[in-house]
Design an enzyme around this catalytic site. Structure first.
Site, mmCIF file in Angstrom:
data_model
loop_
_atom_site.group_PDB
_atom_site.id
_atom_site.type_symbol
_atom_site.label_atom_id
_atom_site.label_comp_id
_atom_site.label_asym_id
_atom_site.label_seq_id
_atom_site.Cartn_x
_atom_site.Cartn_y
_atom_site.Cartn_z
ATOM 1 N N SER A 283 0.670 -1.251 -0.172
ATOM 2 C CA SER A 283 0.036 0.088 -0.033
ATOM 3 C C SER A 283 0.783 1.197 -0.166
ATOM 4 O O SER A 283 0.269 2.388 -0.244
ATOM 5 C CB SER A 283 -1.098 0.072 1.040
ATOM 6 O OG SER A 283 -0.387 0.132 2.368
ATOM 7 N N THR B 212 -2.239 2.610 3.429
ATOM 8 C CA THR B 212 -1.608 4.068 3.571
ATOM 9 C C THR B 212 -0.992 3.724 4.643
ATOM 10 O O THR B 212 -1.285 3.307 5.660
ATOM 11 C CB THR B 212 -2.526 5.335 3.263
ATOM 12 O OG1 THR B 212 -3.359 4.913 2.259
ATOM 13 C CG2 THR B 212 -1.842 6.684 3.634
ATOM 14 N N THR C 217 1.653 7.012 0.643
ATOM 15 C CA THR C 217 0.861 5.947 -0.021
ATOM 16 C C THR C 217 1.071 5.714 -1.474
ATOM 17 O O THR C 217 1.578 6.715 -1.994
ATOM 18 C CB THR C 217 -0.798 6.386 0.084
ATOM 19 O OG1 THR C 217 -1.599 5.201 -0.156
ATOM 20 C CG2 THR C 217 -1.110 7.580 -0.726
ATOM 21 N N ARG D 165 -4.875 9.785 -10.910
ATOM 22 C CA ARG D 165 -5.659 10.076 -9.682
ATOM 23 C C ARG D 165 -4.838 10.532 -8.497
ATOM 24 O O ARG D 165 -3.977 9.917 -8.136
ATOM 25 C CB ARG D 165 -6.552 8.757 -9.302
ATOM 26 C CG ARG D 165 -7.396 8.994 -8.253
ATOM 27 C CD ARG D 165 -6.555 8.257 -7.088
ATOM 28 N NE ARG D 165 -7.705 8.238 -5.891
ATOM 29 C CZ ARG D 165 -7.445 7.975 -4.587
ATOM 30 N NH1 ARG D 165 -5.908 7.544 -4.314
ATOM 31 N NH2 ARG D 165 -8.327 7.918 -3.697
ATOM 32 N N THR E 38 -6.461 6.973 6.707
ATOM 33 C CA THR E 38 -6.378 5.994 5.648
ATOM 34 C C THR E 38 -7.834 5.631 5.234
ATOM 35 O O THR E 38 -8.738 6.055 6.080
ATOM 36 C CB THR E 38 -5.561 4.975 6.105
ATOM 37 O OG1 THR E 38 -6.493 4.308 7.170
ATOM 38 C CG2 THR E 38 -4.159 5.353 6.532
ATOM 39 N N GLY E 39 -7.949 5.068 4.111
ATOM 40 C CA GLY E 39 -9.312 4.792 3.669
ATOM 41 C C GLY E 39 -9.550 5.502 2.491
ATOM 42 O O GLY E 39 -8.595 6.089 1.741
HETATM 43 N N1 ASP Z 1 -6.550 7.219 1.551
HETATM 44 C C1 ASP Z 1 -5.909 6.740 0.469
HETATM 45 C C2 ASP Z 1 -6.339 7.127 -0.942
HETATM 46 O O1 ASP Z 1 -7.501 7.316 -1.145
HETATM 47 C C3 ASP Z 1 -5.986 5.206 0.304
HETATM 48 C C4 ASP Z 1 -5.827 4.479 1.533
HETATM 49 O O2 ASP Z 1 -5.575 4.944 2.590
HETATM 50 O O3 ASP Z 1 -6.294 3.164 1.448
HETATM 51 O O4 ASP Z 1 -5.387 7.192 -1.755
#
Ligand code: ASP
Length: 353
Positions: free
Chosen positions: A77, A201, A219, A229, A252-253
């Protein structure tokens, strides 16, 4: 209105589980210093705390901590070994904030450089800008002496190829095991199913015994994203926010949810108004839930199908991890011990099957 009543009035109407009284999560720490990170950051919190003990600056400490994960090929990640975009190219996002000097730096869609967090710090230190993207970020990194390298590990490439061939039943990509006789196919299938898709992340924030606060988020972003993106991680206020008078928050997320709500900034602002890291995190998660109306993002109960997690600490060294959904952990060093804690959450995940 006191702090608790304020929170209660704002979260009324949805099931809020996981507050301190439930035995899950809760506000931890309280005697400075403290370091908090996402669950994949247990080595990062240890490293950062050790460096702070030896007198290192809080930003240098958290960056050294996350570097351990950026360079780890097993973490798919972040950094080297991160899952690529839909074209098989690893594009990295990172931001840093240094409370004492009010400094911020970030890079987005950076290719071929293993330590985007270090490049983000140099954007802060060596330029009058806050965010460099794509080719410009790469040129800047090369000018700063970083070397280009292939960040796509064989394991990440295999996961990307599996994703690619399973996109459509009508293209010419096939599963290698489909060519095999039945007797060997089962054995081969097990091998493939062990390759887990990974979203994630690392965020790491720290406060030292002088009350100095810094944070970093780094990340490879959403796996198989559309090239170019950019998620929340390199956007100051979305995936990271630090205010040296108040505290820090990173996330994160689902980045798109944080981008639309300036989420990490809002968590810090709620802490400024007196909410604890836990209360502030849950309050902003509730805002995200309220603003998620797209049918493809909500389940039959109107709850998000995705998760968002916050890692917040305040100037007193109190900290908490919060999430929309139950069941995940975060890492923290409270000055005495380094360990994983359960997040506090809005919704309890139902067991399936
Ligand atoms: N927040 C991160 C993103 O949208 C991805 C993640 O944390 O899973 O790039």
């Amino acid at each position: 209105m006191n702090r608790r009543r304020f929170l209660n009035s704002t979260v009324a109407g949805i099931a809020v589980c996981g507050l301190s009284s439930s035995g899950q999560g809760g506000v931890q720490g309280g005697g400075r210093p403290a370091v908090i990170a996402s669950a994949n950051g247990l080595r990062a919190t240890e490293k950062a705390r050790e460096m702070m003990r030896q007198g290192a600056d809080t930003l240098d400490a958290v960056i050294a901590g996350v570097n351990l994960v950026e360079e780890d090929p097993k973490d798919t990640s972040v950094g080297y070994g991160g899952l690529p975009n839909e074209e098989g190219v690893v594009q990295l996002d990172s931001s840093v904030m240094h409370g004492p000097t009010r400094g911020s730096g970030a890079v987005a869609a950076l290719e071929s450089i293993k330590y985007p967090s270090r490049v983000a710090k140099l954007v802060m230190e060596r330029t009058d800008h806050v965010l460099l993207v794509g080719e410009g970020a790469l040129k800047f990194a090369l000018a700063m002496g970083f070397e280009k390298q292939n960040l796509l590990t064989p394991e990440a490439r295999e996961i990307w190829l599996k994703w690619k061939r399973e996109l459509s039943p009508q293209d010419d990509w096939i599963n290698p095991e489909d060519r095999l006789p039945e007797s060997i196919r089962d054995r081969q299938k097990k091998k493939v199913s062990r390759m887990l898709f990974n979203y994630g992340t690392i965020n790491c924030n720290a406060v030292n015994d002088k009350g100095e606060i810094s944070g970093v988020t780094t990340t490879s972003g959403l796996s198989f994203k559309i090239p170019g993106r950019v998620g929340d991680s390199p956007i100051i206020g979305a995936g990271l926010y630090v205010d040296n008078h108040v505290g820090a928050c990173g996330s994160t997320g689902r980045g798109e949810a944080n981008l639309k709500t300036c989420a990490s900034f809002m968590v810090v602002e709620f802490m400024r108004r007196g909410l604890s890291p836990e209360e502030a995190g849950l309050r902003v998660l509730k805002r995200i839930v309220e603003n998620t109306v797209e049918p493809y993002l909500i389940d039959h109960n109107g709850r998000p199908k995705f998760d968002v997690k916050f890692y917040a600490l305040n100037k007193r060294g109190e900290f908490a991890g919060t999430a929309i959904w139950s069941g995940s952990k975060y890492a923290a060093h409270d000055g005495a011990k380094n360990k994983h804690y359960e997040v506090s959450y809005l919704f309890k995940r139902e067991k399936t099957g």
